[in-house]
Scaffold this motif. Structure first.
Motif, PDB file in Angstrom:
ATOM      1  N   UNK A 276       0.829  -1.203   0.000  1.00  0.00           N
ATOM      2  CA  UNK A 276       0.000   0.000   0.000  1.00  0.00           C
ATOM      3  C   UNK A 276       0.864   1.254   0.000  1.00  0.00           C
ATOM      4  N   UNK A 277       1.934   1.263   0.792  1.00  0.00           N
ATOM      5  CA  UNK A 277       2.843   2.417   0.833  1.00  0.00           C
ATOM      6  C   UNK A 277       3.521   2.612  -0.519  1.00  0.00           C
ATOM      7  N   UNK A 278       3.975   1.500  -1.123  1.00  0.00           N
ATOM      8  CA  UNK A 278       4.640   1.585  -2.431  1.00  0.00           C
ATOM      9  C   UNK A 278       3.677   2.108  -3.494  1.00  0.00           C
ATOM     10  N   UNK A 279       2.402   1.676  -3.438  1.00  0.00           N
ATOM     11  CA  UNK A 279       1.405   2.152  -4.403  1.00  0.00           C
ATOM     12  C   UNK A 279       1.156   3.645  -4.235  1.00  0.00           C
ATOM     13  N   UNK A 280       1.071   4.111  -2.977  1.00  0.00           N
ATOM     14  CA  UNK A 280       0.848   5.539  -2.730  1.00  0.00           C
ATOM     15  C   UNK A 280       2.032   6.370  -3.228  1.00  0.00           C
ATOM     16  N   UNK A 281       3.250   5.891  -2.994  1.00  0.00           N
ATOM     17  CA  UNK A 281       4.424   6.617  -3.461  1.00  0.00           C
ATOM     18  C   UNK A 281       4.496   6.644  -4.981  1.00  0.00           C
ATOM     19  N   UNK A 282       4.092   5.532  -5.608  1.00  0.00           N
ATOM     20  CA  UNK A 282       4.091   5.478  -7.073  1.00  0.00           C
ATOM     21  C   UNK A 282       3.061   6.448  -7.647  1.00  0.00           C
ATOM     22  N   UNK A 283       1.874   6.534  -7.008  1.00  0.00           N
ATOM     23  CA  UNK A 283       0.858   7.481  -7.453  1.00  0.00           C
ATOM     24  C   UNK A 283       1.332   8.919  -7.260  1.00  0.00           C
ATOM     25  N   UNK A 284       2.017   9.177  -6.151  1.00  0.00           N
ATOM     26  CA  UNK A 284       2.531  10.520  -5.878  1.00  0.00           C
ATOM     27  C   UNK A 284       3.587  10.910  -6.912  1.00  0.00           C
ATOM     28  N   UNK A 285       4.457   9.966  -7.229  1.00  0.00           N
ATOM     29  CA  UNK A 285       5.489  10.227  -8.223  1.00  0.00           C
ATOM     30  C   UNK A 285       4.872  10.487  -9.587  1.00  0.00           C
ATOM     31  N   UNK A 286       3.844   9.720  -9.953  1.00  0.00           N
ATOM     32  CA  UNK A 286       3.166   9.927 -11.240  1.00  0.00           C
ATOM     33  C   UNK A 286       2.505  11.300 -11.288  1.00  0.00           C
TER      34      UNK A 286
END
Length: 201
Positions: free
Chosen positions: A38-48
């Motif tokens: 979940x943390x990795x997905x949130x960081x990936x969305x933030x980066x996008x």
């Protein structure tokens, strides 16, 4: 025939305890794996989100063109303006406005950027010279923004806090900086700096 021997109460309790311990360990490992994902997905969305915002900003700045516009009161606004007493962080005229539907309109577009409620907003106008009824299209680009600052590099390679610089007003309205320095401070990732060249200068 020999009687079948069953489990004693003690053996059942030991088995249940072992199962409970193993279940707790398995759940803990699964929960940790899910939290990490979940943390990795949130960081990936933030980066996008950040990459998309920077791409749009970079494209607007790099495609800026020396074309002043008129506001609803027919006052002439510079081709690019920002800093100082300007109500926008940055406002400019850009070229390369795509027209896949072949509408009868210019390929030039007036855009501006503002910071409101910790969000970086992009405003775009359908017409270059605005009338009173002109309403910009507002696009949220980036959330969680604490501050945004812009500096402008002039022809003498000096960084200025506002644009256009003081001087001949008629000339300065058409002049573009050589480059812009953009500093965005995010609530989660800290300060990010980009220097963008103005191709049309």
């Amino acid at each position: 025939m020999r009687a079948q021997r069953g489990f004693t109460l003690l053996e059942l309790l030991v088995a249940i305890m072992i199962f409970a311990i193993m279940s707790a360990m398995a759940y803990s490992a699964l929960r940790q794996a899910l939290d990490t994902r979940e943390y990795a997905d949130k960081q990936a969305q933030r980066l996008a989100e950040l990459q998309k915002a920077m791409t749009i900003l970079s494209r607007d700045i790099e495609q800026s063109i020396s074309r002043p516009v008129r506001d609803p009161y027919s006052a002439e606004l510079p081709a690019m303006q920002g800093g100082g007493l300007s109500s926008s962080l940055l406002e400019l005229t850009r070229t390369g406005w795509r027209n896949p539907a072949a509408f009868t309109r210019s390929n030039l577009q007036r855009v501006s950027y503002q910071l409101s409620e910790n969000k970086l907003l992009r405003h775009s106008y359908a017409q270059l010279d605005r009338a009173f009824e002109s309403v910009p299209e507002e696009t949220p680009l980036l959330s969680g923004v604490k501050s945004v600052s812009v500096r402008f590099l002039n022809v003498d390679n000096q960084w200025l806090q506002y644009w256009p610089p003081a001087g001949d007003e008629d000339k300065m309205r058409w002049q573009l900086p050589k480059a812009l320095e953009l500093v965005v401070e995010l609530e989660d990732w800290g300060s990010l700096k980009r220097i963008l060249r103005v191709v049309g200068s």
